[in-house]
Design an enzyme around this catalytic site. Structure first.
Site, PDB file in Angstrom:
ATOM      1  N   ARG A   9       8.908   2.681  11.475  1.00 16.46           N
ATOM      2  CA  ARG A   9       7.761   3.380  10.894  1.00 16.46           C
ATOM      3  C   ARG A   9       8.132   4.845  10.753  1.00 16.46           C
ATOM      4  O   ARG A   9       9.186   5.291  11.182  1.00 16.46           O
ATOM      5  CB  ARG A   9       6.467   3.149  11.698  1.00 16.46           C
ATOM      6  N   GLY A  10       7.196   5.609  10.132  1.00 15.64           N
ATOM      7  CA  GLY A  10       7.499   6.992   9.797  1.00 15.64           C
ATOM      8  C   GLY A  10       8.053   7.011   8.380  1.00 15.64           C
ATOM      9  O   GLY A  10       8.955   6.223   8.050  1.00 15.64           O
ATOM     10  N   ALA A  11       7.499   7.894   7.535  1.00 20.94           N
ATOM     11  CA  ALA A  11       7.785   7.830   6.097  1.00 20.94           C
ATOM     12  C   ALA A  11       9.285   7.813   5.751  1.00 20.94           C
ATOM     13  O   ALA A  11       9.747   6.911   5.033  1.00 20.94           O
ATOM     14  CB  ALA A  11       7.068   8.976   5.393  1.00 20.94           C
ATOM     15  N   GLN A  53       1.328   6.537  18.665  1.00 24.35           N
ATOM     16  CA  GLN A  53       2.679   7.011  18.326  1.00 24.35           C
ATOM     17  C   GLN A  53       3.029   8.303  19.068  1.00 24.35           C
ATOM     18  O   GLN A  53       4.198   8.554  19.356  1.00 24.35           O
ATOM     19  CB  GLN A  53       2.813   7.248  16.812  1.00 24.35           C
ATOM     20  N   ASP A 109       3.139  11.759   4.934  1.00 27.29           N
ATOM     21  CA  ASP A 109       3.479  10.489   4.282  1.00 27.29           C
ATOM     22  C   ASP A 109       3.473  10.613   2.774  1.00 27.29           C
ATOM     23  O   ASP A 109       4.122   9.845   2.069  1.00 27.29           O
ATOM     24  CB  ASP A 109       2.532   9.381   4.731  1.00 27.29           C
ATOM     25  N   ASN A 114      -1.283  12.180   6.024  1.00 28.24           N
ATOM     26  CA  ASN A 114      -0.503  11.968   7.253  1.00 28.24           C
ATOM     27  C   ASN A 114      -1.370  11.138   8.196  1.00 28.24           C
ATOM     28  O   ASN A 114      -2.516  10.789   7.866  1.00 28.24           O
ATOM     29  CB  ASN A 114      -0.108  13.318   7.872  1.00 28.24           C
ATOM     30  N   LYS A 115      -0.826  10.829   9.349  1.00 30.50           N
ATOM     31  CA  LYS A 115      -1.514   9.961  10.315  1.00 30.50           C
ATOM     32  C   LYS A 115      -2.969  10.374  10.520  1.00 30.50           C
ATOM     33  O   LYS A 115      -3.275  11.556  10.628  1.00 30.50           O
ATOM     34  CB  LYS A 115      -0.733  10.022  11.646  1.00 30.50           C
TER      35      LYS A 115
HETATM   36  O1  MRU Z   1       1.870   4.676  10.793  1.00 31.78           O
HETATM   37  P1  MRU Z   1       3.113   5.471  11.011  1.00 31.78           P
HETATM   38  O2  MRU Z   1       3.573   5.513  12.427  1.00 31.78           O
HETATM   39  O3  MRU Z   1       4.222   5.062  10.045  1.00 31.78           O
HETATM   40  O4  MRU Z   1       2.701   6.951  10.602  1.00 31.78           O
HETATM   41  C1  MRU Z   1       3.679   7.958  10.615  1.00 31.78           C
HETATM   42  C2  MRU Z   1       3.172   9.306  10.308  1.00 31.78           C
HETATM   43  O5  MRU Z   1       2.019   9.504   9.977  1.00 31.78           O
HETATM   44  C3  MRU Z   1       4.168  10.419  10.324  1.00 31.78           C
HETATM   45  O6  MRU Z   1       3.565  11.619  10.713  1.00 31.78           O
HETATM   46  C4  MRU Z   1       4.758  10.580   8.918  1.00 31.78           C
HETATM   47  O7  MRU Z   1       5.227   9.361   8.425  1.00 31.78           O
HETATM   48  C5  MRU Z   1       5.864  11.579   8.897  1.00 31.78           C
HETATM   49  S1  MRU Z   1       7.315  11.001   9.706  1.00 31.78           S
HETATM   50  C6  MRU Z   1       8.520  12.173   9.524  1.00 31.78           C
END
Ligand code: MRU
Length: 358
Positions: free
Chosen positions: A56-58, A208, A249, A259-260
């Site tokens: 996970r994470g963009a 997270q 994201d 973002n989250k």
């Molecule tokens: O649902 P997730 O864990 O994929 O969400 C991730 C986030 O919101 C991060 O802040 C975002 O992807 C940036 S990662 C460099």
């Protein structure tokens, strides 16, 4: 330095060729209890790994998808370059359905598909074409590592005079192939011998912040303080926070940032307490097709993520649940956006356009 553990990597079966191979990824749903690595060998398994947040994470989702395309190129004997290109298109369409918000997924699949079409004019032989496409996926991964480092170097000057920052979710090493985005300036500051304390929101509902960010920063020797999301206002009120650093994201042309979930609330709190609010993300997270954040697709996740905690029910049967995984922070609340090319300040239409070009 970020933890030496690789979030994901491509493991070739032979030393002199990239294909055949498989993806080795750290199952992030198992952290911090266990360090479990999984071998992913087909696109369906990768789709599930993305959907269930094992990876996970963009930026990491983008790298995983690029590698995921390779999984569809190695078990079928292709008779022509066109047949192979059809498989690339089909797998790209399929992987694009794994999660909707992080634009890096679509960016990586699009880049891979365009590279494959282009390479087909040079490599008519299907195995040679597949190998060239595999090199493109590895290039995306290497660029991701370099991009994190560059974001860290541009972002570290935001930490001048800052003793402590607050971050949300995980935008660190685990969310990318290398340094991360929001956490990258912290790693660079650490290399320069500067100490910055880090406050980490636990980040309900999937934690997270608690499970991943606190874990990776403690691995790297940072002083980490964990708080529940609803404690941020009071923490800011005590004057403890010098800056808020978050990832992204998807960033629309005007700077509106998905973002989250919870990021928007933090931005409002930061504004109320006159604390700078920074977004750190690579240009692959910019979505120039969207003028503003209103059209960013927001993922809604299963109700059980809220009605259960650690496998135990915590809400009455039949309750309705609101569980968006992301929110959109209006550009007006963002002090600056840091990407691998530098620092953009408002008005973002202008500053982001310069970075997006070329
Ligand atoms: O649902 P997730 O864990 O994929 O969400 C991730 C986030 O919101 C991060 O802040 C975002 O992807 C940036 S990662 C460099």
């Amino acid at each position: 330095m970020p933890p030496a553990i690789r979030t994901l990597e491509w493991i070739p079966k032979q030393p002199d060729r990239l294909l055949p191979g498989f993806i080795r990824l750290l199952d992030q749903t198992r952290l911090p209890e266990t360090l479990t690595f999984r071998e992913v060998r087909d696109p369906t398994d990768l789709w599930l790994a993305i959907r269930t947040l094992q990876v996970r994470g963009a930026p990491a989702i983008g790298v995983a998808a690029a590698m995921g395309l390779l999984l569809s190129l190695q078990n079928t004997p292709f008779h022509s370059a066109n047949e192979l290109l059809a498989a690339v298109r089909k797998t790209a369409q399929y992987l694009a359905t794994a999660r909707p918000t992080a634009v890096n997924l679509f960016w990586a699949l699009d880049r891979m598909s365009r590279a494959a079409e282009h390479l087909a004019s040079t490599f008519a032989d299907p195995p040679a074409l597949a190998e060239a496409i595999a090199r493109e996926a590895l290039a995306i991964q290497n660029e991701d590592i370099a991009m994190g480092r560059a974001i860290g170097e541009h972002g570290v000057r935001l930490l001048d005079g800052v003793d402590a920052i607050l971050t949300h979710c995980n935008a660190g090493s685990l969310a990318t192939a290398g340094y991360g985005t929001a956490l990258a300036p912290l790693y660079v500051a650490q290399e320069q011998g500067r100490s910055v304390a880090v406050y980490v929101d636990e980040t309900r509902p999937l934690l997270q912040g608690a499970r991943l960010t606190a874990w990776e920063l403690i691995q790297s020797g940072f002083s980490v303080t964990l708080l529940c999301d609803n404690m941020a206002a009071w923490l800011m009120r005590q004057g403890k926070i010098g800056a808020v650093l978050v990832g992204a994201d998807r960033i629309a042309s005007n700077g509106d940032t998905a973002n989250k979930i919870g990021t928007y609330a933090l931005a409002l709190l930061a504004a109320a307490h006159r604390i700078p609010f920074y977004v750190l993300a690579p240009t692959s997270t910019f979505d120039r097709a969207l003028p503003d954040g209103t059209a960013i697709p927001i993922e809604h996740r299963p109700a059980e993520e809220i009605t259960q905690f650690a496998g135990r029910g915590i809400a009455p049967e039949g309750v309705s649940v609101f569980n968006p995984a992301f929110d959109v922070t209006p550009a007006a609340l963002i002090t600056a956006i840091v990407c691998e090319k530098g620092l953009a300040r408002p008005p973002f239409e202008e500053s982001l356009r310069i970075f997006s070009a070329g």
